[in-house]
Design a protein around this motif. Structure first.
Motif, PDB file in Angstrom:
ATOM      1  N   ALA A  43     -21.241  25.651  16.696  1.00 25.24           N
ATOM      2  CA  ALA A  43     -21.426  27.085  16.543  1.00 25.24           C
ATOM      3  C   ALA A  43     -21.416  27.757  17.920  1.00 25.24           C
ATOM      4  O   ALA A  43     -21.714  27.120  18.932  1.00 25.24           O
ATOM      5  CB  ALA A  43     -22.763  27.365  15.856  1.00 25.24           C
TER       6      ALA A  43
ATOM      7  N   ARG B  40     -17.540  35.494  10.623  1.00 21.83           N
ATOM      8  CA  ARG B  40     -16.758  34.367  10.132  1.00 21.83           C
ATOM      9  C   ARG B  40     -15.668  33.975  11.114  1.00 21.83           C
ATOM     10  O   ARG B  40     -15.290  34.755  11.993  1.00 21.83           O
ATOM     11  CB  ARG B  40     -16.164  34.677   8.765  1.00 21.83           C
ATOM     12  N   TYR B  96     -20.877  32.238   9.680  1.00 12.74           N
ATOM     13  CA  TYR B  96     -22.092  32.127  10.480  1.00 12.74           C
ATOM     14  C   TYR B  96     -23.035  33.282  10.151  1.00 12.74           C
ATOM     15  O   TYR B  96     -22.590  34.442  10.043  1.00 12.74           O
ATOM     16  CB  TYR B  96     -21.773  32.214  11.966  1.00 12.74           C
ATOM     17  N   TRP B 112     -27.295  32.295  16.861  1.00 13.54           N
ATOM     18  CA  TRP B 112     -26.325  31.939  15.833  1.00 13.54           C
ATOM     19  C   TRP B 112     -26.858  30.833  14.929  1.00 13.54           C
ATOM     20  O   TRP B 112     -27.559  29.936  15.398  1.00 13.54           O
ATOM     21  CB  TRP B 112     -25.040  31.419  16.471  1.00 13.54           C
ATOM     22  N   GLY B 115     -23.485  27.535  10.960  1.00 12.11           N
ATOM     23  CA  GLY B 115     -22.231  27.807  10.251  1.00 12.11           C
ATOM     24  C   GLY B 115     -22.032  26.929   9.038  1.00 12.11           C
ATOM     25  O   GLY B 115     -22.518  25.802   8.970  1.00 12.11           O
TER      26      GLY B 115
END
Lengths: 111, 122
Positions: A43, B40, B96, B112, B115
């Motif tokens: 990520a 995304r 995410y 974040w 995901g």
């Protein structure tokens, strides 16, 4: 709505320095941006907020090797003493009226 | 330590509705300092912001997706959710969830989730 332009790729040698650029569109040269790093298969990770003055605030745990600077509509991310783990995609982000905008990203290869 | 965890089906059929939930732990979704967003990333491509929500329920959407997107918040569960209707293969992406810091009108993603891949296929 601001637009952010980034080079698609960059490369530099292990132990050297590299400066990545994010350019704000016309009329938006004073905007603040954020830099994010995305290592392969992971990520994204927030690196720093960068102002038009060149002042920046890094996220928790971001190494001292990462720094930011600005000139006009350009926002820079400099990585010193490149390490293999710095090989990643780097994205800039800005915002306008509570809407977020991302640049297309720069793929950094460490040689 | 703050954690954001996406959950939901990994496979959605074309024309159906994609639904994802983000569970926030290690912090309160009701903080006045943050929005909560969805972003995304199609395979091999860049990041696309979908939308954000404030704990009060105020929402902000990407104009290109606005007609198909609904983001909601459940403060009692410390969760926020995404619904994307009438999906096609072009909606296949890693989705995410993220925390968006609000600093007197300046707002940027400062955290974040890990995901989750959603594939649109029959």
């Amino acid at each position: 709505q601001p637009v952010l332009t980034q080079s698609s790729s960059a490369s530099a040698s292990l132990g050297s320095s590299v400066k990545l650029t994010c350019t704000l569109s016309s009329g938006h040269s004073s905007y603040i941006i954020a830099w994010h790093q995305q290592q392969p298969g992971k990520a994204p990770r927030y690196l720093m907020k960068l102002e038009g003055s060149g002042s920046y605030n890094k996220g928790s745990g971001v190494p001292d090797r990462f720094s930011g600077s600005s000139s006009g509509a350009d926002r820079y991310l400099t990585i010193s003493n490149l390490q293999s783990e710095d090989e990643a995609d780097y994205y800039c982000e800005t915002w306008d009226s509570n809407t977020q905008v991302f640049g297309g990203g720069t793929k950094l290869t460490v040689l | 330590q703050l954690q954001l965890q996406e959950s939901g089906p990994g496979l959605v059929k074309p024309s159906e509705t994609l639904s994802l939930t983000c569970t926030v732990s290690g912090g309160s979704i009701s903080s006045s300092s943050y929005y909560w967003g969805w972003i995304r990333q199609p395979p091999g491509k860049g990041l696309e912001w979908i939308g954000s929500i404030y704990y009060s329920g105020s929402t902000y959407y990407n104009p290109s997706l606005k007609s198909r997107v609904t983001i909601s918040v459940d403060t009692s569960k410390n969760q926020f959710s995404l619904k994307l209707s009438s999906v096609t293969a072009a909606d296949t992406a890693v989705y995410y969830c993220a925390r968006v810091l609000d600093d007197y009108g300046d707002n940027w993603v400062d955290y974040w989730g890990q995901g989750t891949l959603v594939t649109v296929s029959s």
